[in-house]
Motif scaffolding. Structure first.
Motif, PDB file in Angstrom:
ATOM      1  N   MET A 195       0.845  -1.157   0.000  1.00  0.00           N
ATOM      2  CA  MET A 195       0.000   0.000   0.000  1.00  0.00           C
ATOM      3  C   MET A 195       0.898   1.230   0.000  1.00  0.00           C
ATOM      4  N   ARG A 196       0.516   2.229  -0.801  1.00  0.00           N
ATOM      5  CA  ARG A 196       1.302   3.468  -0.896  1.00  0.00           C
ATOM      6  C   ARG A 196       0.585   4.578  -0.132  1.00  0.00           C
ATOM      7  N   VAL A 197       1.339   5.271   0.718  1.00  0.00           N
ATOM      8  CA  VAL A 197       0.827   6.441   1.431  1.00  0.00           C
ATOM      9  C   VAL A 197       1.895   7.526   1.383  1.00  0.00           C
ATOM     10  N   GLU A 198       1.493   8.754   1.642  1.00  0.00           N
ATOM     11  CA  GLU A 198       2.468   9.830   1.764  1.00  0.00           C
ATOM     12  C   GLU A 198       2.290  10.480   3.132  1.00  0.00           C
ATOM     13  N   VAL A 199       3.420  10.905   3.704  1.00  0.00           N
ATOM     14  CA  VAL A 199       3.432  11.579   5.002  1.00  0.00           C
ATOM     15  C   VAL A 199       3.975  12.978   4.758  1.00  0.00           C
ATOM     16  N   VAL A 200       3.268  13.977   5.294  1.00  0.00           N
ATOM     17  CA  VAL A 200       3.591  15.368   5.008  1.00  0.00           C
ATOM     18  C   VAL A 200       3.711  16.157   6.307  1.00  0.00           C
ATOM     19  N   TYR A 201       4.703  17.047   6.358  1.00  0.00           N
ATOM     20  CA  TYR A 201       4.873  17.965   7.483  1.00  0.00           C
ATOM     21  C   TYR A 201       5.294  19.318   6.932  1.00  0.00           C
ATOM     22  N   CYS A 202       4.687  20.385   7.430  1.00  0.00           N
ATOM     23  CA  CYS A 202       5.047  21.749   7.024  1.00  0.00           C
ATOM     24  C   CYS A 202       5.775  22.411   8.193  1.00  0.00           C
ATOM     25  N   PRO A 203       7.111  22.465   8.167  1.00  0.00           N
ATOM     26  CA  PRO A 203       7.861  23.039   9.281  1.00  0.00           C
ATOM     27  C   PRO A 203       7.701  24.551   9.395  1.00  0.00           C
ATOM     28  N   ALA A 204       7.339  25.212   8.304  1.00  0.00           N
ATOM     29  CA  ALA A 204       7.157  26.665   8.286  1.00  0.00           C
ATOM     30  C   ALA A 204       6.188  26.990   7.158  1.00  0.00           C
ATOM     31  N   PRO A 205       5.609  28.182   7.172  1.00  0.00           N
ATOM     32  CA  PRO A 205       4.721  28.543   6.066  1.00  0.00           C
ATOM     33  C   PRO A 205       5.444  28.437   4.720  1.00  0.00           C
ATOM     34  N   HIS A 206       4.759  27.875   3.755  1.00  0.00           N
ATOM     35  CA  HIS A 206       5.265  27.716   2.388  1.00  0.00           C
ATOM     36  C   HIS A 206       6.445  26.752   2.283  1.00  0.00           C
ATOM     37  N   ALA A 207       6.643  25.890   3.279  1.00  0.00           N
ATOM     38  CA  ALA A 207       7.685  24.864   3.229  1.00  0.00           C
ATOM     39  C   ALA A 207       7.021  23.516   3.527  1.00  0.00           C
ATOM     40  N   VAL A 208       7.283  22.531   2.682  1.00  0.00           N
ATOM     41  CA  VAL A 208       6.657  21.219   2.837  1.00  0.00           C
ATOM     42  C   VAL A 208       7.726  20.141   2.776  1.00  0.00           C
ATOM     43  N   ASP A 209       7.684  19.221   3.731  1.00  0.00           N
ATOM     44  CA  ASP A 209       8.557  18.046   3.726  1.00  0.00           C
ATOM     45  C   ASP A 209       7.644  16.843   3.503  1.00  0.00           C
ATOM     46  N   ARG A 210       7.817  16.152   2.380  1.00  0.00           N
ATOM     47  CA  ARG A 210       6.914  15.090   1.961  1.00  0.00           C
ATOM     48  C   ARG A 210       7.694  13.807   1.726  1.00  0.00           C
ATOM     49  N   VAL A 211       7.155  12.691   2.267  1.00  0.00           N
ATOM     50  CA  VAL A 211       7.791  11.385   2.100  1.00  0.00           C
ATOM     51  C   VAL A 211       6.741  10.394   1.598  1.00  0.00           C
ATOM     52  N   GLU A 212       7.053   9.717   0.510  1.00  0.00           N
ATOM     53  CA  GLU A 212       6.178   8.654   0.010  1.00  0.00           C
ATOM     54  C   GLU A 212       6.679   7.328   0.569  1.00  0.00           C
ATOM     55  N   LEU A 213       5.740   6.501   1.025  1.00  0.00           N
ATOM     56  CA  LEU A 213       6.093   5.222   1.642  1.00  0.00           C
ATOM     57  C   LEU A 213       5.331   4.076   1.001  1.00  0.00           C
ATOM     58  N   GLU A 214       5.931   2.929   1.040  1.00  0.00           N
ATOM     59  CA  GLU A 214       5.295   1.676   0.655  1.00  0.00           C
ATOM     60  C   GLU A 214       5.196   0.858   1.940  1.00  0.00           C
ATOM     61  N   LEU A 215       3.972   0.652   2.432  1.00  0.00           N
ATOM     62  CA  LEU A 215       3.756  -0.052   3.695  1.00  0.00           C
ATOM     63  C   LEU A 215       2.925  -1.310   3.471  1.00  0.00           C
ATOM     64  N   LEU A 250      -4.532   2.575   7.984  1.00  0.00           N
ATOM     65  CA  LEU A 250      -4.460   3.350   6.749  1.00  0.00           C
ATOM     66  C   LEU A 250      -4.990   2.565   5.561  1.00  0.00           C
ATOM     67  N   ARG A 251      -5.368   3.317   4.519  1.00  0.00           N
ATOM     68  CA  ARG A 251      -5.788   2.713   3.252  1.00  0.00           C
ATOM     69  C   ARG A 251      -4.840   3.186   2.160  1.00  0.00           C
ATOM     70  N   ASP A 252      -4.814   2.466   1.078  1.00  0.00           N
ATOM     71  CA  ASP A 252      -3.957   2.817  -0.044  1.00  0.00           C
ATOM     72  C   ASP A 252      -4.295   4.224  -0.536  1.00  0.00           C
ATOM     73  N   GLY A 253      -3.265   5.053  -0.721  1.00  0.00           N
ATOM     74  CA  GLY A 253      -3.446   6.405  -1.228  1.00  0.00           C
ATOM     75  C   GLY A 253      -3.705   7.462  -0.162  1.00  0.00           C
ATOM     76  N   ASP A 254      -3.706   7.083   1.129  1.00  0.00           N
ATOM     77  CA  ASP A 254      -3.937   8.056   2.195  1.00  0.00           C
ATOM     78  C   ASP A 254      -2.803   9.071   2.272  1.00  0.00           C
ATOM     79  N   ARG A 255      -3.150  10.275   2.718  1.00  0.00           N
ATOM     80  CA  ARG A 255      -2.162  11.328   2.963  1.00  0.00           C
ATOM     81  C   ARG A 255      -2.160  11.574   4.469  1.00  0.00           C
ATOM     82  N   VAL A 256      -1.071  11.193   5.121  1.00  0.00           N
ATOM     83  CA  VAL A 256      -0.914  11.378   6.560  1.00  0.00           C
ATOM     84  C   VAL A 256      -0.254  12.728   6.791  1.00  0.00           C
ATOM     85  N   GLU A 257      -0.816  13.521   7.681  1.00  0.00           N
ATOM     86  CA  GLU A 257      -0.309  14.873   7.927  1.00  0.00           C
ATOM     87  C   GLU A 257       0.069  15.046   9.391  1.00  0.00           C
TER      88      GLU A 257
END
Length: 90
Positions: free
Chosen positions: A1-21, A62-69
């Motif tokens: 299953m593929r999901v992405e995990v996202v964190y915004c450390p500051a406005p207009h900055a995004v740290d994104r990781v795609e995972l295979e779980l 989680l389900r396939d395609g979820d976006r974890v924030e």
């Protein structure tokens, strides 16, 4: 299953990781596998996290395609920010 995990450390900055779980993985497992909390010096257990904009408990499956924030704490109360913007436009 593929999901992405996202964190915004500051406005207009995004740290994104795609995972295979594996099927049946939980929100907490995705956060741990992403390494975002460690990378930004955060304690994952103290942060709110959600799926597609809704806060969820760590044991949520989680389900396939979820976006974890990962949500950072507010620095200004939204009501106070609105008051300040209103005062500045008068």
């Amino acid at each position: 299953m593929r999901v992405e995990v996202v964190y915004c450390p500051a406005p207009h900055a995004v740290d994104r990781v795609e995972l295979e779980l594996a099927d049946g993985a939980t929100l907490a497992e995705a956060l741990h596998a992403s390494g975002l909390a460690e990378r930004h010096g955060l304690v994952a257990e103290t942060l709110d996290a959600g799926i597609w904009g809704r806060v969820q408990p760590p044991q949520t499956v989680l389900r396939d395609g979820d976006r974890v924030e990962l949500y950072r704490p507010l620095t200004v109360d939204p009501k106070e920010a609105r008051r300040l913007r209103y005062r500045g436009t008068r």
